[in-house]
Design a protein around this motif. Sequence first.
Motif, PDB file in Angstrom:
ATOM      1  N   PHE A 178       1.726  11.559 -13.355  1.00  0.00           N
ATOM      2  CA  PHE A 178       2.889  11.603 -13.370  1.00  0.00           C
ATOM      3  C   PHE A 178       4.008  10.706 -12.214  1.00  0.00           C
ATOM      4  CE2 PHE A 178       1.898  13.743 -17.079  1.00  0.00           C
ATOM      5  CZ  PHE A 178       2.207  12.578 -18.153  1.00  0.00           C
ATOM      6  N   ARG A 179       3.726  11.893 -11.153  1.00  0.00           N
ATOM      7  CA  ARG A 179       4.287  11.846 -10.207  1.00  0.00           C
ATOM      8  C   ARG A 179       3.945  10.477  -9.732  1.00  0.00           C
ATOM      9  NH1 ARG A 179       3.116  16.308  -6.088  1.00  0.00           N
ATOM     10  NH2 ARG A 179       4.323  15.131  -4.455  1.00  0.00           N
ATOM     11  N   MET A 180       2.824   9.833  -9.205  1.00  0.00           N
ATOM     12  CA  MET A 180       2.000   8.447  -8.535  1.00  0.00           C
ATOM     13  C   MET A 180       3.164   7.313  -9.660  1.00  0.00           C
ATOM     14  SD  MET A 180       0.621   9.518  -6.024  1.00  0.00           S
ATOM     15  CE  MET A 180      -0.477   8.143  -5.608  1.00  0.00           C
ATOM     16  N   LEU A 181       2.701   7.616 -11.115  1.00  0.00           N
ATOM     17  CA  LEU A 181       3.898   6.503 -12.266  1.00  0.00           C
ATOM     18  C   LEU A 181       5.040   6.150 -11.259  1.00  0.00           C
ATOM     19  CD1 LEU A 181       2.954   4.946 -14.324  1.00  0.00           C
ATOM     20  CD2 LEU A 181       3.847   6.880 -15.932  1.00  0.00           C
ATOM     21  N   ARG A 182       5.303   7.113 -11.721  1.00  0.00           N
ATOM     22  CA  ARG A 182       7.137   7.206 -10.493  1.00  0.00           C
ATOM     23  C   ARG A 182       7.150   6.684  -9.571  1.00  0.00           C
ATOM     24  NH1 ARG A 182       7.632  12.560 -13.290  1.00  0.00           N
ATOM     25  NH2 ARG A 182       7.327  13.609 -11.111  1.00  0.00           N
ATOM     26  N   TYR A 183       7.119   6.613  -9.073  1.00  0.00           N
ATOM     27  CA  TYR A 183       6.130   6.040  -7.558  1.00  0.00           C
ATOM     28  C   TYR A 183       5.576   4.695  -7.279  1.00  0.00           C
ATOM     29  CZ  TYR A 183       6.433  11.295  -5.193  1.00  0.00           C
ATOM     30  OH  TYR A 183       6.292  12.313  -4.765  1.00  0.00           O
ATOM     31  N   TYR A 184       5.041   4.247  -8.702  1.00  0.00           N
ATOM     32  CA  TYR A 184       4.400   2.642  -9.025  1.00  0.00           C
ATOM     33  C   TYR A 184       6.317   2.081  -9.185  1.00  0.00           C
ATOM     34  CZ  TYR A 184       2.230  -0.758 -11.102  1.00  0.00           C
ATOM     35  OH  TYR A 184       1.480  -1.829 -11.299  1.00  0.00           O
ATOM     36  N   ILE A 185       6.590   2.511 -10.086  1.00  0.00           N
ATOM     37  CA  ILE A 185       8.185   2.124 -10.595  1.00  0.00           C
ATOM     38  C   ILE A 185       8.881   2.048  -9.699  1.00  0.00           C
ATOM     39  CG2 ILE A 185       9.684   2.277 -12.511  1.00  0.00           C
ATOM     40  CD1 ILE A 185       7.798   3.585 -14.796  1.00  0.00           C
ATOM     41  N   LEU A 209       1.688  -6.640  -5.384  1.00  0.00           N
ATOM     42  CA  LEU A 209       0.065  -6.112  -6.184  1.00  0.00           C
ATOM     43  C   LEU A 209       0.491  -4.540  -5.352  1.00  0.00           C
ATOM     44  CD1 LEU A 209      -2.133  -6.000  -7.586  1.00  0.00           C
ATOM     45  CD2 LEU A 209      -3.069  -6.841  -5.549  1.00  0.00           C
ATOM     46  N   ILE A 210       0.726  -4.113  -6.329  1.00  0.00           N
ATOM     47  CA  ILE A 210       1.087  -2.499  -5.702  1.00  0.00           C
ATOM     48  C   ILE A 210      -1.126  -2.132  -5.584  1.00  0.00           C
ATOM     49  CG2 ILE A 210       1.752  -0.103  -5.270  1.00  0.00           C
ATOM     50  CD1 ILE A 210       4.691  -1.630  -7.080  1.00  0.00           C
ATOM     51  N   LYS A 211      -0.621  -1.315  -4.306  1.00  0.00           N
ATOM     52  CA  LYS A 211      -2.238  -0.081  -4.314  1.00  0.00           C
ATOM     53  C   LYS A 211      -1.989   1.097  -3.995  1.00  0.00           C
ATOM     54  CE  LYS A 211      -4.788  -4.577  -2.756  1.00  0.00           C
ATOM     55  NZ  LYS A 211      -5.799  -5.138  -1.614  1.00  0.00           N
ATOM     56  N   LEU A 239       1.020  -0.821  -0.437  1.00  0.00           N
ATOM     57  CA  LEU A 239       0.083  -0.090  -0.229  1.00  0.00           C
ATOM     58  C   LEU A 239       1.161   1.256  -0.083  1.00  0.00           C
ATOM     59  CD1 LEU A 239      -2.609   1.357   0.333  1.00  0.00           C
ATOM     60  CD2 LEU A 239      -2.716   1.715   2.264  1.00  0.00           C
ATOM     61  N   HIS A 240       0.970   1.772  -1.119  1.00  0.00           N
ATOM     62  CA  HIS A 240       1.300   3.610  -1.212  1.00  0.00           C
ATOM     63  C   HIS A 240       0.399   4.294  -0.837  1.00  0.00           C
ATOM     64  CE1 HIS A 240       3.057   6.671  -3.796  1.00  0.00           C
ATOM     65  NE2 HIS A 240       3.364   6.385  -2.902  1.00  0.00           N
ATOM     66  N   ILE A 241      -0.012   5.631   0.173  1.00  0.00           N
ATOM     67  CA  ILE A 241      -0.549   6.395   0.376  1.00  0.00           C
ATOM     68  C   ILE A 241       0.132   7.256   0.170  1.00  0.00           C
ATOM     69  CG2 ILE A 241      -2.121   7.209   1.853  1.00  0.00           C
ATOM     70  CD1 ILE A 241      -2.572   5.075   2.915  1.00  0.00           C
ATOM     71  N   GLU A 242      -0.266   8.676  -0.857  1.00  0.00           N
ATOM     72  CA  GLU A 242       0.449   9.757  -1.080  1.00  0.00           C
ATOM     73  C   GLU A 242      -0.542  11.532  -0.655  1.00  0.00           C
ATOM     74  OE1 GLU A 242       4.046  12.007  -1.847  1.00  0.00           O
ATOM     75  OE2 GLU A 242       3.556   9.665  -2.199  1.00  0.00           O
TER      76      GLU A 242
END
Length: 313
Positions: free
Chosen positions: A69-76, A86-88, A55-58
């Motif tokens: 785009f920021r959330m995509l960078r964090y996801y990668i 599995l990343i939520k 779980l990633h919370i921003e």
Amino acid sequence: MSSKDITIRDIFEEIPQRLSRILSPAPIKELLPTNFPSTELRVDFLAKLEDESILHIEFQSFNDPNMPFRMLRYYIAILERYPGSLIKQLLVYVGNRKLRMKSRLRLRNLTFSYEILDIRQIDCKVLLESPDPMDRLLACLCKVEDEVYLIEKLIKTMESMNEEERKDYLLKILTLTELRPNLRIRLTKEVRHMPIVVRPEDIKLPKRKLKKDLLYRLGLEEGKQIGIEEGKQIGIEEGRKEGEVIGIKKGLLKSAQEMVIAIIEAKLGYVPEEIANRIREIKDVEFLRSLAKKLVSASEDFMQVLAIELKIS
């Protein structure tokens, strides 16, 4: 990084019990490192859940058009560290303006999405009834229908703390409520007589904003208890230079003028130069205080109240 971001990260290091259950789709198993040195990225909150997902919370305090785009960078970055997981992802908006950010990114060869939540969708009473002080702290940012009840609960929470804990808790409240200006004004007036000394260096604001800050100005105006020590010293020095009575009167007048200007800035996001100059021409402290109360309670008719009181077109 802003003081609000730092405060929210500090709070989530202690995992607020009730809010974490609201935000997390499964129980939290363990906290994970939030920094990614190879990419110079750092996320606000990262944890492994009991179902083994990540779980990633921003937390975001303003509308950033580049957020997808920021959330995509964090996801990668997260996926590279925990391959196959599995990343939520959840973006929690804590700002004061209307939420306008998108939760989806669509490019020619890529579609990416994440969950997004405006924290004001959560009823503050849900968190205020939690036994966890951190939950009650974050209630300031949620949907508040009864400010009196909220403030009473926060003050009661601080009563059981020692002096240093109370000071830290109060500073966190004041930092978070920078995002809720009207609540901050009311809260500051309620807590200013508590036996806590707050110094300018404790209020994590840039110098240009610090001297506009309501808590700072109350210290200049009253110079006692929660009054800021630097404010008291300024009052003393001015009194010595120009005579104690004159110094106090000047301090009160300037404090009242800056208080009105700060309220206008909180409501509009800026202060027209004509209005700022007009306010600084007013020498009646009681009129300024009365004007401040009217402006705080004004909503849709804010500009009309301002125009009538200042006699401007």
